[in-house]
Design a protein around this motif. Sequence first.
Motif, short mmCIF file in Angstrom:
data_model
loop_
_atom_site.label_atom_id
_atom_site.label_comp_id
_atom_site.label_asym_id
_atom_site.label_seq_id
_atom_site.Cartn_x
_atom_site.Cartn_y
_atom_site.Cartn_z
N ILE A 177 74.08 -23.28 -52.09
CA ILE A 177 74.66 -22.56 -53.23
C ILE A 177 76.18 -22.76 -53.24
CG2 ILE A 177 74.93 -20.29 -54.34
CD1 ILE A 177 72.31 -19.42 -52.95
N ILE A 207 70.96 -13.86 -58.87
CA ILE A 207 69.87 -14.63 -58.27
C ILE A 207 68.53 -13.97 -58.51
CG2 ILE A 207 70.25 -13.58 -55.96
CD1 ILE A 207 69.34 -16.34 -54.79
N ILE A 253 70.87 -18.65 -60.10
CA ILE A 253 69.90 -19.28 -59.20
C ILE A 253 68.51 -18.70 -59.47
CG2 ILE A 253 69.26 -19.70 -56.77
CD1 ILE A 253 72.10 -20.61 -57.16
N TYR A 264 65.16 -18.84 -57.24
CA TYR A 264 64.69 -19.27 -55.91
C TYR A 264 63.20 -18.95 -55.84
CZ TYR A 264 64.95 -19.76 -50.75
OH TYR A 264 64.79 -20.15 -49.44
#
Length: 336
Positions: A146, A162, A229, A231
């Motif tokens: 990141i 995130i 992000i 994930y």
Amino acid sequence: MEFKGSHILSVSQFTIEDIYTIFKTAEIMEPYASRKKKTKVLEGAVLGNLFFEASTRSRISFGASFNRLGGFVNDTVGFKFSSMAKGESIHDTSRVISGYVDLMVVRHPEKGSVTEFSEASSVPVINGGDGPGEHPTQALLDLYTIYKERDSQLNNLNNLRICLVGDLKYGRTIHSLVKILSLFKNITYIFVAPEQLQIPEEIAEFLKSKNHLVSKIDNLKEAVSNMDIVYVTRIQEERFEDRQEFLNLQGYFRFNKEVYDNYCRENTIIMHPLPRDSRPESNELDVDLNDIHNLAIFRQTDNGIPIRMAIFALVLDVVNKVSQYGTDVQWYTPKR
Ligand code: NCD
């Protein structure tokens, strides 16, 4: 923290300054990791790489990182061929192996077991994953990824948004990553999972106590909009006691190009610790994303080498000697 001679068991050991030290050391390791240079700084040192649970990339990555520093690696794989299958305790195994090697990496299916290893070991022990507990070096390589995706500035990790998707209950990479991120300021965490696999309450409470924004939701398409992000994680089949429960949840979320194109912002980075479960019934991260530059999964795996080299060099106290023992490589290496 004092790295020299320390066990690396949990991300809770680290401060922001430690992360800075690890990342700056990883940057020193980059030319060795990408085979522009080689070093013999750990010539003569032996790593015990003990994997009592399935692994491909972590085991090879730890081993290759030690090799890239010039050290020798001794591997064991699985319970079946270990003396634990004869009833040997963690204490005895650890005490014995620590007499043979300079450092141990241990992966074991029980939470807390690697700490138990460290208590009986005379050499540093690194947690390579303790069941559903933690996976600190994976969190470091995720965070390093990141950091690199955000101009290699630690400040750019503040205010991160995130979204974490999948098996948040059993996924140790998630547990370690969200905790390490909590060292930064003003993080927005969106946890996307079916009720049964949601992030453990004590972790959610811990993040809130550090003044971060936490929400839990069960709708992938709603969750991924406006994220830095996404994930994604695999449902951890091996952790379910009741197989039917796994089968009911298999394929619950599927992140693919359709979701990415229609619901994500243009600059959202997609991450996954790997392995992705590519069976058609699972397929939580589709191969139709493979050509998208923002898919960072293979940059993550590449980043595992400089990060693990950095940890080894710090724990064995050779960071300042790496280049002294370094030379150019003389074999063919592809341009990267
Ligand atoms: C993960 C693990 O073992 O926790 N893999 C890894 O180390 N990169 C994730 C997983 O197995 O799903």
